[in-house]
Write an enzyme that holds these catalytic residues in place. Sequence first.
Site, PDB file in Angstrom:
ATOM      1  N   ARG A  56      12.158-113.216  29.537  1.00 50.50           N
ATOM      2  CA  ARG A  56      12.468-114.518  30.155  1.00 50.50           C
ATOM      3  C   ARG A  56      12.031-115.662  29.250  1.00 50.50           C
ATOM      4  O   ARG A  56      12.720-116.667  29.104  1.00 50.50           O
ATOM      5  CB  ARG A  56      11.817-114.638  31.539  1.00 50.50           C
ATOM      6  CG  ARG A  56      11.914-116.041  32.115  1.00 50.50           C
ATOM      7  CD  ARG A  56      11.691-116.185  33.630  1.00 50.50           C
ATOM      8  NE  ARG A  56      10.751-115.256  34.206  1.00 50.50           N
ATOM      9  CZ  ARG A  56       9.410-115.328  34.085  1.00 50.50           C
ATOM     10  NH1 ARG A  56       8.865-116.308  33.394  1.00 50.50           N
ATOM     11  NH2 ARG A  56       8.643-114.425  34.650  1.00 50.50           N
ATOM     12  N   TYR A 109      32.546-133.271  36.913  1.00 52.42           N
ATOM     13  CA  TYR A 109      32.818-131.926  37.424  1.00 52.42           C
ATOM     14  C   TYR A 109      32.244-131.819  38.846  1.00 52.42           C
ATOM     15  O   TYR A 109      31.113-132.256  39.098  1.00 52.42           O
ATOM     16  CB  TYR A 109      32.160-130.903  36.490  1.00 52.42           C
ATOM     17  CG  TYR A 109      32.277-129.483  36.957  1.00 52.42           C
ATOM     18  CD1 TYR A 109      33.483-128.807  36.875  1.00 52.42           C
ATOM     19  CD2 TYR A 109      31.177-128.815  37.481  1.00 52.42           C
ATOM     20  CE1 TYR A 109      33.589-127.491  37.306  1.00 52.42           C
ATOM     21  CE2 TYR A 109      31.276-127.504  37.910  1.00 52.42           C
ATOM     22  CZ  TYR A 109      32.486-126.855  37.827  1.00 52.42           C
ATOM     23  OH  TYR A 109      32.594-125.564  38.253  1.00 52.42           O
ATOM     24  N   ASP A 179      27.751-134.077  29.085  1.00 48.97           N
ATOM     25  CA  ASP A 179      28.342-132.755  29.294  1.00 48.97           C
ATOM     26  C   ASP A 179      29.521-132.648  28.320  1.00 48.97           C
ATOM     27  O   ASP A 179      30.520-133.354  28.463  1.00 48.97           O
ATOM     28  CB  ASP A 179      28.803-132.644  30.754  1.00 48.97           C
ATOM     29  CG  ASP A 179      29.422-131.286  31.087  1.00 48.97           C
ATOM     30  OD1 ASP A 179      29.917-130.605  30.168  1.00 48.97           O
ATOM     31  OD2 ASP A 179      29.427-130.922  32.280  1.00 48.97           O
ATOM     32  N   LYS A 204      33.370-121.890  29.356  1.00 53.69           N
ATOM     33  CA  LYS A 204      34.698-122.404  29.031  1.00 53.69           C
ATOM     34  C   LYS A 204      35.020-122.130  27.558  1.00 53.69           C
ATOM     35  O   LYS A 204      35.184-120.984  27.183  1.00 53.69           O
ATOM     36  CB  LYS A 204      34.771-123.887  29.398  1.00 53.69           C
ATOM     37  CG  LYS A 204      34.186-124.207  30.789  1.00 53.69           C
ATOM     38  CD  LYS A 204      34.957-123.590  31.940  1.00 53.69           C
ATOM     39  CE  LYS A 204      34.200-123.635  33.258  1.00 53.69           C
ATOM     40  NZ  LYS A 204      33.672-124.908  33.673  1.00 53.69           N
TER      41      LYS A 204
END
Length: 387
Positions: A56, A109, A179, A204
């Site tokens: 992690r 978004y 973004d 994407k």
Amino acid sequence: MSINNKQGFSTKAIHAGEKPDFREGATGDVVVPIHLSTTFARAKTAVPTAGYEYTRSLNPTRRALETKLAALENAQYGLAFSSGLSAESTVLVALLKTGDHIIAFDDLYGGTKRLFNSVFTHYATTFVDATDAANVERAVQPNSKLIWIETPTNPLLKLADIRAIADIAQRHNLILVVDNTFLSPYFQKPLDLGADVVVHSTTKYIGGHSDVLGGAVLTNDSGLYEKLQYHQNAIGAVLAPFDSYLALRGIKTLALRMERHAQNALAIAQYLEKHPKVTRVIYPALTSHPQYELAQRQTTGAGGVLSFEIKGEISDAERFLESLTVFSLAESLGGVESLIELPSVMTHASVDKAVREQIGITDTLIRVSAGVEDIDDLIADLAQALN
Ligand SMILES: *Cc1c(COP(=O)(O)O)cnc(C)c1O
């Protein structure tokens, strides 16, 4: 992270973060291995092996992706997350405290808007039309801490002037987050234009094959990075090793794919602009786009997404979409396959119809994510379905 910023984009996309290891006992892999081990043994109690302790906190495959993404955005630091939204959430937890004020583009978004409106309600958010940077400055309050934009937006492809908004952020001591999902670093580098933090949905264009969810955060600010890295580990929404590998694999062809996405999108936009059944085409590389000049100035390409409106009613739009055979009728974008969708019924169905109409998402507005197929097949498919 050792990054050679003098190299070209594709050289970095292929080599950054993936140097073959020739040390004693290493195998010289050309492709970084998928390190599935959740824990890393050490020879000396107080010394972690090469800095690795627990996956992690730090994982070699994820670290390779973080290094590669940082190289592509001209960033010193990169962090990878399990999704775009978990990357965004980590930024919002790490950099703000209760009562802080955010100024956000009103055309974000939907999932990002939902974070501001329904999850991070202990922050105050003002949404503004950031196509005019002056609206951003007018919204600054004494408790403002952060500006959040994306450009171009979805599905209306509105642009925000990153450099002008970065100047405002600097004057008022605010953090500017951009973004950069829609253009990827191949066509737009917000950090070079003065942004403090870049976020991505790597789901994407970066992944590029519609087969891996992921997110990333990039910055050149060591103070911000320290807080972000602390929270990446503390919250734990990290990208898995196998998913890191898929994203690494996708990035290597990012430049090739983005060129073809943009070529195909432009050809489709130009075809649709002349079609009698099409009333409006929105694509930043068309001179008819209201912010064409800004697009030319701050980007090196317009990307693979365009929107258009057809004559008639919602049932006509549905009939058109259901007649397509090469385009898949699906949400999301940025993969090699061409996708098409009806925002009023699909991605933006949760937006109130009055609000939708007011911002320009009419019933027959259609969004295209141009893939990298042969353009003649894409245009032939659109032609037969429009008929
Ligand atoms: C998809 C998307 C997101 C969310 O990313 P996920 O990977 O789906 O969590 C954020 N911003 C933009 C612009 C997106 O297209």
